[in-house]
Design an enzyme around this catalytic site. Structure first.
Site, PDB file in Angstrom:
ATOM      1  CG  LEU A  46      -1.987  -1.395   1.163  1.00  0.00           C
ATOM      2  CD1 LEU A  46      -2.544  -0.888   2.737  1.00  0.00           C
ATOM      3  CD2 LEU A  46      -3.026  -0.610   0.138  1.00  0.00           C
ATOM      4  N   GLY A  47       2.259   0.967   0.273  1.00  0.00           N
ATOM      5  CA  GLY A  47       2.847   2.264   0.921  1.00  0.00           C
ATOM      6  C   GLY A  47       4.296   2.058   1.447  1.00  0.00           C
ATOM      7  N   GLY A  49       6.603   4.362   3.891  1.00  0.00           N
ATOM      8  CA  GLY A  49       7.307   5.963   5.038  1.00  0.00           C
ATOM      9  C   GLY A  49       9.057   5.537   5.120  1.00  0.00           C
ATOM     10  CE  LYS A  50      13.355  10.159   8.220  1.00  0.00           C
ATOM     11  NZ  LYS A  50      13.051  11.691   9.086  1.00  0.00           N
ATOM     12  CB  SER A  52       7.028   1.354   8.418  1.00  0.00           C
ATOM     13  OG  SER A  52       6.139   2.123   7.906  1.00  0.00           O
ATOM     14  CD  GLU A  53       9.363  -2.344   2.224  1.00  0.00           C
ATOM     15  OE1 GLU A  53       9.448  -1.705   0.804  1.00  0.00           O
ATOM     16  OE2 GLU A  53       9.338  -3.325   2.779  1.00  0.00           O
ATOM     17  CB  VAL A  54       2.020   0.545   4.741  1.00  0.00           C
ATOM     18  CG1 VAL A  54       0.478  -0.241   4.611  1.00  0.00           C
ATOM     19  CG2 VAL A  54       2.435   1.148   6.155  1.00  0.00           C
ATOM     20  CE  LYS A  69       4.285   1.878  10.635  1.00  0.00           C
ATOM     21  NZ  LYS A  69       3.762   3.529  11.693  1.00  0.00           N
ATOM     22  CG  ASP A 157       3.881  12.506  10.879  1.00  0.00           C
ATOM     23  OD1 ASP A 157       3.964  13.667   9.944  1.00  0.00           O
ATOM     24  OD2 ASP A 157       4.302  11.506  10.482  1.00  0.00           O
TER      25      ASP A 157
END
Length: 350
Positions: A46-47, A49-50, A52-54, A69, A157
């Site tokens: 799904l995406g 981030g800095k 993690s991977e989701v 996550k 955040d």
């Protein structure tokens, strides 16, 4: 030599953690229980981030759709903090629900398992939202913020990427608690939090004794971007320029007043780039494409959120009591609100 900055404390929920047992907020002592990731089959990414991977995944024991996550190598302390906060907030209004904490049996990489939300990308969604939709979703986000603040936790955040919206079901969830922290009065916090466009002035001027009101600035930035159809509203090129963009709207004299009140010394680099700017009227940002989303109440609420002085910003609870939300409150107090809300019409709520 510059002297020390003046102290500051939250106007609400300041003592929440002092009134709880140490076990509640001492995340470094927390020992999460890690299950086996084999129960979850990854379906699609799904995406990323800095940190993690989701992935979308299926819980093979009950066929439930979830989000996994997978955390990138990061300090154990940070993982413990996120898990402890998610566990403390579990069941909270509009807070993403942590279902499980697991580790890959081979790599031992930790992963967090969450409820699945059928999210619409905000860049598409924000283009189609009605006046009532914006009021509705902002109110739902405020419920999440008041809940976490009441539990002694700052999100740190808040931004569109971290607000999942299932527009079909009119469901909102505040996600990504990786930067969240427990609030303790007089504690000095890291200012390297939040995403640039949503960073409060306190972060940009290196003021460390901030509190829950930081989240209220970020929410104000989201509200401004939605009603004015300008994403992001304060579009800085870097952290220095971010404060300049804010000063061009809120004014430089007002900024200096804030710095003086809290005895904050500004980084000398600002001398070259800040200039002199008068405070702009919120009406200046209205044009033909956004006029239908702007109202006197919207501008009044915005004005009470986007304040340099963090102590002057409305709290989440105060914001929820603002007249801007009267149509939403009226609708939610009606029986069968579930059905009426789908109309998304301001007329229905009057």
């Amino acid at each position: 030599m510059p002297g020390p900055a003046a102290g500051s404390r939250a106007r609400v929920y300041a003592e929440v953690n002092s009134l709880r047992s140490r076990e509640y907020w001492d995340y470094e002592a927390h020992v999460p229980s890690w299950g086996n990731q084999d129960d979850y089959q990854l379906v699609r990414k799904l995406g990323r981030g800095k940190y993690s991977e989701v992935f979308e995944a299926i819980n093979i024991t009950n066929n439930e759709r979830v989000v996994v996550k997978i955390l990138k190598p990061v300090k154990k302390k940070k993982i413990k903090r996120e898990v402890k906060i998610l566990e403390n907030l579990r069941g909270g209004t509009n807070i993403i629900k942590l279902i499980d904490t697991v580790k890959d049996p081979v790599s031992k990489t930790p992963a967090l398992v969450f409820e699945y939300i059928n999210n619409t990308d905000f860049k598409q969604l924000y283009q189609i939202l009605t006046d009532f939709d914006i009021r509705f979703y902002m109110y739902e986000l405020l419920k999440a913020l008041d809940y976490c603040h009441s539990k002694g936790i700052m999100h740190r955040d808040v931004k569109p990427h971290n607000v999942m919206i299932d527009h079909q079901q009119k469901k909102l969830r505040l996600i990504d608690w990786g930067l969240a922290e427990f609030y303790h009065p007089a504690q000095e916090y890291n200012v390297r939090v939040a995403s640039r466009y949503f960073k409060g002035p306190e972060l940009l001027v290196d003021y460390q004794m901030y509190d829950y009101s930081l989240d209220m600035w970020s929410l104000g930035c989201m509200l401004a971007s939605m009603i004015f159809r300008k994403e992001p509203f304060f579009h800085g090129q870097d952290n220095y320029d971010q404060l300049v963009r804010i000063a061009k709207v809120l004014g430089t004299d007002e900024l200096y007043g804030y710095l003086k009140k809290y005895h904050i010394d500004l980084d000398p680099h600002f001398n070259d780039i800040l200039g002199q700017h008068s405070r702009k009227r919120w009406e200046n940002f209205i044009h033909s494409e956004n006029r239908h989303l702007v109202s006197p109440e919207a501008l009044d609420l915005l004005d009470k959120l986007l304040r340099y002085d963090h102590q002057q910003r409305l709290t989440a609870k105060e914001a929820m009591e603002h007249p801007y939300f009267y149509p939403v409150v009226k609708e939610q107090s009606q029986p069968c609100a579930e059905n009426t809300v789908l109309s998304s019409g301001l007329t229905a709520a009057r």
